[in-house]
Motif scaffolding. Structure first.
Motif, short mmCIF file in Angstrom:
data_model
loop_
_atom_site.label_atom_id
_atom_site.label_comp_id
_atom_site.label_asym_id
_atom_site.label_seq_id
_atom_site.Cartn_x
_atom_site.Cartn_y
_atom_site.Cartn_z
N ILE A 95 -1.20 -17.44 -46.96
CA ILE A 95 -2.58 -17.06 -47.31
C ILE A 95 -2.85 -15.64 -46.84
CG2 ILE A 95 -5.01 -17.58 -46.88
CD1 ILE A 95 -4.25 -20.50 -46.64
N ALA A 96 -2.32 -15.28 -45.67
CA ALA A 96 -2.54 -13.93 -45.14
C ALA A 96 -1.88 -12.89 -46.03
CB ALA A 96 -1.98 -13.83 -43.73
N GLU A 97 -0.68 -13.20 -46.52
CA GLU A 97 0.01 -12.24 -47.39
C GLU A 97 -0.73 -12.06 -48.70
OE1 GLU A 97 3.94 -13.61 -47.83
OE2 GLU A 97 4.53 -13.23 -45.74
N ILE A 98 -1.25 -13.20 -49.25
CA ILE A 98 -1.96 -13.10 -50.53
C ILE A 98 -3.22 -12.27 -50.35
CG2 ILE A 98 -3.23 -14.42 -52.27
CD1 ILE A 98 -1.23 -16.69 -51.78
N THR A 99 -3.93 -12.52 -49.25
CA THR A 99 -5.15 -11.75 -48.98
C THR A 99 -4.84 -10.27 -48.87
OG1 THR A 99 -6.05 -13.66 -47.78
CG2 THR A 99 -7.13 -11.52 -47.41
N GLU A 100 -3.70 -9.95 -48.23
CA GLU A 100 -3.31 -8.54 -48.07
C GLU A 100 -3.01 -7.89 -49.40
OE1 GLU A 100 0.37 -6.04 -46.05
OE2 GLU A 100 0.02 -8.15 -45.53
N GLU A 130 -5.04 -2.40 -39.41
CA GLU A 130 -6.50 -2.18 -39.47
C GLU A 130 -7.17 -3.18 -40.41
OE1 GLU A 130 -6.95 1.85 -40.62
OE2 GLU A 130 -6.41 2.67 -38.64
N LYS A 131 -6.50 -3.50 -41.50
CA LYS A 131 -7.07 -4.47 -42.44
C LYS A 131 -7.14 -5.87 -41.80
CE LYS A 131 -5.39 -1.99 -46.50
NZ LYS A 131 -4.42 -2.01 -47.62
N SER A 135 -10.58 -7.90 -41.11
CA SER A 135 -10.85 -9.24 -41.66
C SER A 135 -11.13 -10.25 -40.54
CB SER A 135 -9.66 -9.70 -42.51
OG SER A 135 -8.49 -9.77 -41.70
N ALA A 136 -10.46 -10.09 -39.39
CA ALA A 136 -10.70 -11.01 -38.26
C ALA A 136 -12.09 -10.82 -37.69
CB ALA A 136 -9.65 -10.79 -37.18
N ILE A 137 -12.58 -9.63 -37.61
CA ILE A 137 -13.91 -9.37 -37.04
C ILE A 137 -15.00 -9.89 -37.98
CG2 ILE A 137 -15.52 -7.51 -36.44
CD1 ILE A 137 -13.11 -5.95 -35.44
N GLU A 138 -14.76 -9.77 -39.26
CA GLU A 138 -15.78 -10.17 -40.23
C GLU A 138 -15.91 -11.68 -40.37
OE1 GLU A 138 -14.64 -8.25 -43.74
OE2 GLU A 138 -15.21 -6.24 -43.06
N THR A 139 -14.98 -12.49 -39.81
CA THR A 139 -15.05 -13.95 -39.92
C THR A 139 -16.20 -14.46 -39.06
OG1 THR A 139 -12.68 -14.09 -40.24
CG2 THR A 139 -13.82 -16.12 -39.59
#
Length: 493
Positions: A95-100, A130-131, A135-139
């Motif tokens: 899922i992380a790779e797809i999001t990237e 950085e991406k 994404s971790a901060i915005e959760t």
């Protein structure tokens, strides 16, 4: 606070530290004749006030129970959701790779043309980091939303009917206050009146017609005598009643209502007579002191059932209770007592072996009661016929064990009597009273099929007070005996 059935104001005039509300209500002796009858309008107002007060109590108790239930549900939901939120979150690598990849497609690539291969690779790695951080901060942590559905408040069934008004009238006549009357008392009085309905209908109207004809003549006396004997009042009690009525009614014309009121007074005198000869008529167990009740009777009279009901009543009245299963002769008797112990929430002391010595069970039960600081120990003895000498002798053996093991305990012996047996049951009681040192009688199965007059016969012929009366098969259908309430249920419209 528990309602102490053993120390109700109509039964007990002593102070009751366990229930302050009952202290404030003065006890009225059942033998006192009613000098002034309350006005009908006053009785109706009293009944309405009692009804309203009971409603308010039930509403308050129900709301409190609902509030406690809601608090419990809320705490469980909070614990569950907090546990889910604080659990570690695992991010699937795919899922992380797809999001990237999606993010890379949506955002323009940086200008990397003038950079060397190593610099370009380092820049790409930095951009990926950085991406991921962004994404971790915005959760966001989902908010906890507690939604509970409040259960509907259900008030126990309470009907302002003739039975309620009659019950309130009986309690008012004993000096009770409207705010002190409980739903349990109203329910019990209605059930008692229903149990005596057959006897009441058979004798009340005929008695009114007889005494309303004028001064009693021999024919009227014969009719009253026949009515009383048909109601299982017994010969001795009937003779006493007729003699007392003749003294009052031979010389003057008495209205039917006054004649019935005088008859009620006579019956109360009969029922209360055994208590006049006792130093301490109270039968209530003492707090913080061991009291032992031996329950005797023939098989089938309701002995084991009575033990279960009394233990339930003791628990509700705030006493620490224990049962000793000493009926080791009858098959499945111990198991039956254990079932009743579970229903009433009272521990049962029993010997796992078969045909064990009842005295040994009593010994163990007393030891357990003393270690647990029990206040009321109920001992189930073997159901026996009055002509079985060995079983009758067993009672004496049990008494010796009690005297040795608990010399300071207050010991009572109760005979359970099936009211449907009438005069046959009375003959059984006569033999038991000679051999078992009886303290009183428990009259059972007075639920419509029996003739209520047997209570008068038991008291008059045996000289034993009635301690409890049962008017049904349910666990709530046995209560301490009150002569006033019994006579009112027997002879009131």
């Amino acid at each position: 606070m528990a309602f102490n059935w053993f120390r109700r104001p109509n039964n007990e005039s002593a102070d009751t530290p366990e229930n302050q509300s009952q202290e404030e209500t003065p006890a009225v002796e059942a033998t006192e004749p009613e000098t002034t009858a309350p006005d009908t309008a006053d009785l109706l107002a009293f009944a309405k006030a009692a009804y309203k007060n009971i409603q308010e109590k039930q509403q308050l108790e129900t709301e409190l129970s609902v509030a406690v239930e809601e608090d419990t549900i809320s705490e469980e939901i909070v614990e569950t959701q907090v546990g889910e939120i604080t659990a570690p979150i695992e991010i699937d690598a795919t899922i992380a790779e797809i999001t990237e990849d999606v993010v890379n497609e949506l955002q323009p690539e940086p200008e990397l043309a003038n950079l060397s291969f190593l610099e370009r690779a380092a820049a790409e790695r930095q951009a990926k980091q950085e991406k991921l951080i962004a994404s971790a901060i915005e959760t966001e942590i989902p908010e906890i939303q507690i939604t509970t559905t409040a259960p509907e408040i259900e008030i126990p069934e309470l009907v302002f009917d003739d039975g309620f008004k009659w019950s309130a009238k009986v309690l008012a006549a004993q000096g009770r206050k409207a705010e002190d009357i409980s739903l349990e008392e109203i329910t019990w009085l209605k059930k008692l009146r229903q149990g005596l309905d057959k006897t009441r209908r058979n004798i009340l109207n005929q008695l009114k017609s007889i005494v309303g004809q004028g001064p009693l003549n021999q024919e009227a006396v014969n009719e009253i005598e026949s009515l009383l004997l048909q109601a299982d009042v017994g010969v001795e009690a009937t003779d006493y009643i007729i003699s007392a009525l003749q003294k009052k009614l031979l010389a003057e014309v008495t209205p039917p209502e006054q004649a019935i009121a005088y008859l009620k007074e006579i019956l109360r005198d009969i029922l209360d007579a055994p208590l006049q000869n006792q130093d301490k008529p109270s039968f209530a167990p003492a707090k913080d002191t061991l009291t032992i009740w031996l329950i005797t009777g023939v098989n089938g009279a309701g002995k084991t059932t009575t033990i279960g009901k009394i233990s339930h009543l003791a628990q509700k009245s705030g006493y620490k209770c224990l049962i000793g299963a000493a009926d080791t002769f009858r098959a499945a008797a111990v198991e039956q007592v254990k079932v009743w112990g579970e229903r009433s929430g009272v521990e049962v002391i029993a010997n796992p072996g078969k045909n064990t010595d009842p005295a040994a069970v009593v010994f163990d039960a007393i030891a357990a009661a003393q270690s647990r600081e029990t206040e009321l120990l109920l001992i189930d003895t073997a159901g026996r016929l009055q002509n079985k000498k060995n079983l009758m002798d067993e009672l004496s053996k049990i008494r010796k064990i009690i005297d040795k093991k608990a010399p300071n305990a207050r010991v009572e012996s109760l005979l359970v009597l099936d009211s449907t047996l009438g005069q046959n049951g009375l003959r059984q009681a006569e033999v038991f009273s000679q051999a078992a040192q009886l303290s009183g009688v428990v009259l059972t199965k007075l639920d419509g099929t029996a003739k209520g007059g047997v209570a008068l016969a038991v008291v008059q012929q045996l000289g034993l007070p009635i301690r409890f009366i049962g008017a049904g098969e349910g666990i709530e259908d046995l209560r301490p005996f009150s002569s006033h309430e019994f006579v009112e249920a027997l002879l009131s419209d």
